[in-house]
Scaffold this motif. Structure first.
Motif, mmCIF file in Angstrom:
data_model
loop_
_atom_site.group_PDB
_atom_site.id
_atom_site.type_symbol
_atom_site.label_atom_id
_atom_site.label_comp_id
_atom_site.label_asym_id
_atom_site.label_seq_id
_atom_site.Cartn_x
_atom_site.Cartn_y
_atom_site.Cartn_z
ATOM 1 N N CYS A 27 0.922 -1.171 -0.059
ATOM 2 C CA CYS A 27 -0.007 -0.034 -0.110
ATOM 3 C C CYS A 27 0.888 1.290 -0.165
ATOM 4 C CB CYS A 27 -0.757 -0.107 1.024
ATOM 5 S SG CYS A 27 -0.189 -0.068 2.748
ATOM 6 N N CYS A 73 1.712 -5.143 7.852
ATOM 7 C CA CYS A 73 0.908 -3.906 7.399
ATOM 8 C C CYS A 73 -0.712 -4.726 7.968
ATOM 9 C CB CYS A 73 0.934 -3.488 5.977
ATOM 10 S SG CYS A 73 -0.326 -2.502 5.692
ATOM 11 N N CYS A 121 -2.830 -4.390 4.514
ATOM 12 C CA CYS A 121 -2.550 -5.312 3.493
ATOM 13 C C CYS A 121 -2.158 -6.801 4.129
ATOM 14 C CB CYS A 121 -1.050 -5.142 2.768
ATOM 15 S SG CYS A 121 -1.367 -3.319 2.213
HETATM 16 ZN ZN ZN Z 1 0.077 -2.175 3.316
#
Ligand code: ZN
Lengths: 392, 172
Positions: free
Chosen positions: B58, B69, B72
């Motif tokens: 991202c 993350c 994601c």
């Molecule tokens: Zn991400």
């Protein structure tokens, strides 16, 4: 509908809310459960399963608080669970009770919410410091109020909301609370805007009379399947929608001006209830109001006002209990006017929607006709939204 | 509606012996290891550097840094050094301590959006050099104002968030 059972609310009960209760948590849970069963016209023998909700163990100094509460909650010899999402717990307890019955597994469920904050010394606020990150935040000397003050300032400055508007919310809820039989002594009352604006600054922009108090108390509700509810004499109130959602724990990475977690929870509940226009279809609302700003913030997250417009509607009297055109918000008096025994405060909001729909709210009964209402709570690291929609 | 039950106690009842009390003081002690991401972050602070991680999917640059993350839901291995300066996202002027006692001079907690991190990515810290009264502080600070970190001297740094003493308004 993909659920096995449609779920009805058959009764509700509360204790008084108090700064310090003589009763133990177990005794408070028993009083609320007994009152709810009596209201439903049932006994504990009619109950198939029990859900309890109570917030951090640190308040009570009792480990596995759910097990400690079980006997007072009527759970002896029954399937039982305790669930906990911080301040969102009260409303989430009813969601958990709902899926016990919606699953088709049980016909009745007793949901009991209890909170006793007063034992923690020197002040229960200290028990909350452990919610902050232990490496990147706690060494800064945190206290609980910071996070709310930071959120309020972000909301206030994003939309240019005057302090008087927040004071007006506190004034409304504290007035509404005068008529609530559970209201904590000294909390409800007829305050002027000037008195509220002049109250002590705690963590600017948060001021004393715009914050809910520390409280002890309990609440309970009885849920049943449609086939069970149809046997009762009183027409039931139905749970039409439930929703819950959690935002990231990296709270300094979120834009605090808007409760994204709540919009998601609300959309989930509206979809289940078949509501496409909540401003038309929700007739009374109990948004979670531990702080005056939070009522407005949550009304926006519930999509009952556009972003930044809940304050303007407050100035127009849209959220008042006797509104003809608006949506009455916190007719109970809310946490600002009745008190904030955390999990039990959410249950108090649910009970208010139930009583409003039954036409049993007495002096608190809203003027407009209500066929559908919504109760909401908020908690964890100011990141969880819990929503229940009821209708008749 | 019937009046509800519950016996409200006064402060007097608690100190007068009217109600029997029992006390417990737990002696809780914990030792936390700082984990993969925050160990590296704290090492950076000790060296006078503010470190972040960057998600390759991202493209967000994140602080406090993490090795995964949450959007994601994939691992992150890329570290970047941020300049340290930033802007005020929000702030408060706090007159209460953790135990609800009052402070004579307020503390000024702040969320600082860090330069070089993605928009809206901030950390909690304190403002300094902003005065001692509410009027003075709220008069000086505004959301969006640029700020700079004030570091402890290298010899005093210990690998903690407090290695940055506070943030202050940037000059000019
Ligand atoms: Zn991400």
């Amino acid at each position: 509908m993909p659920y096995q059972n449609r779920v009805a609310v058959l009764g509700a009960g509360l204790t008084r809310f108090m700064r310090r209760a003589l009763e133990t948590p177990k005794e408070l849970a028993f009083e609320a459960a007994k009152t709810a069963l009596e209201d439903a016209g049932l006994t504990i023998a009619d109950i198939d399963c029990v859900v309890s909700v109570t917030a951090p163990e640190a308040f009570d100094g009792v480990h596995m608080n759910g097990e400690y509460l079980a006997d007072g909650a009527g759970a002896w010899g029954k399937p039982y669970m305790r669930t906990y999402v911080g301040g969102g717990s009260g409303v989430f307890g009813l969601v958990a009770g709902w899926y016990h019955i919606a699953s088709g597994h049980f016909d009745t469920c007793l949901v009991v919410a209890e909170e006793k904050m007063s034992p923690a010394l020197p002040h229960p606020q200290g028990a909350f410091n452990a919610i902050y990150d232990q490496f990147t935040e706690r060494p800064l000397g945190v206290n609980l109020l910071w996070i709310f003050a930071l959120e309020m300032n972000r909301y206030m400055q994003t939309h240019g909301i005057p302090m008087e508007t927040f004071a007006r919310v506190a004034q409304k809820n504290k007035r509404n609370g005068i008529d609530h039989p559970s209201a904590q002594p000294g909390i409800a009352g007829d305050f002027t805007i000037e008195q509220i604006m002049a109250s002590e600054v705690m963590a600017w922009p948060v001021q004393r009379l715009m914050v809910s108090p520390i409280s002890d108390g309990a609440g309970a509700m009885v849920l049943a399947s449609e086939r069970f509810a149809r046997r009762m004499s009183r027409p039931p109130v139905w749970i039409e929608g439930v929703g819950w959602n959690l935002d990231t724990s990296y709270w300094t990475n979120r834009d605090l001006y808007y409760p994204r977690y709540l919009e998601k929870a609300a959309r989930m509940a509206y979809e289940m209830a078949g509501i496409s226009d909540p401003r038309r279809d929700i007739h009374v609302v109990e948004p979670y109001d531990p702080f005056a700003y939070k009522e407005l913030h949550h009304l926006e997250g519930l999509l009952l006002a556009d972003k930044g417009q809940a304050p303007r509607l407050a100035e127009e009297g849209f959220w008042e209990r006797d509104t003809a055109q608006g949506i009455p918000a916190s007719p109970s008096g809310g946490l600002l006017g009745v008190g904030n025994p955390i999990a039990a405060a959410g249950m108090m909001k649910l009970a208010e929607i139930y009583w409003q729909l039954q036409g049993q709210a007495g002096p608190r009964q809203v003027k407009r006709e209500v066929r559908r209402g919504l109760a909401q709570a908020w908690g964890d690291l100011m990141q969880v939204g819990t929503v229940v929609i009821m209708g008749r | 509606m019937e009046p509800f039950s519950g016996t409200s106690l006064t402060d007097h009842a608690l100190v007068s012996g009217e109600v029997l009390l029992s006390f417990w003081q737990p002696k809780a002690l914990y030792r936390w290891d700082a984990g993969v991401a925050i160990s590296a972050f704290l090492d950076g602070l000790k060296a006078g550097k503010l470190l972040a991680t960057r998600c390759p999917e991202c493209r967000r640059t994140l602080a406090p840094p993490r090795v995964f993350c949450e959007l994601c839901f994939r691992p992150i291995g890329d570290w970047v050094e941020l300049p340290g300066a930033g802007t005020i996202n929000t702030y408060s002027v706090s007159y209460v301590n953790w135990d609800a006692t009052r402070r004579r001079t307020p503390e000024v907690p702040v969320v600082v959006e860090l330069d070089g991190a993605s928009p809206g990515i901030g950390i909690l810290h304190l403002m300094g050099e902003v005065g001692t009264t509410l009027e003075e502080i709220t008069g000086k600070l505004r959301i969006g104002a640029p700020v700079q970190p004030v570091w402890k001297p290298a010899a005093e740094r210990e690998g903690a968030i407090t290695d940055i003493r506070y943030f202050r308004l940037a000059e000019g």
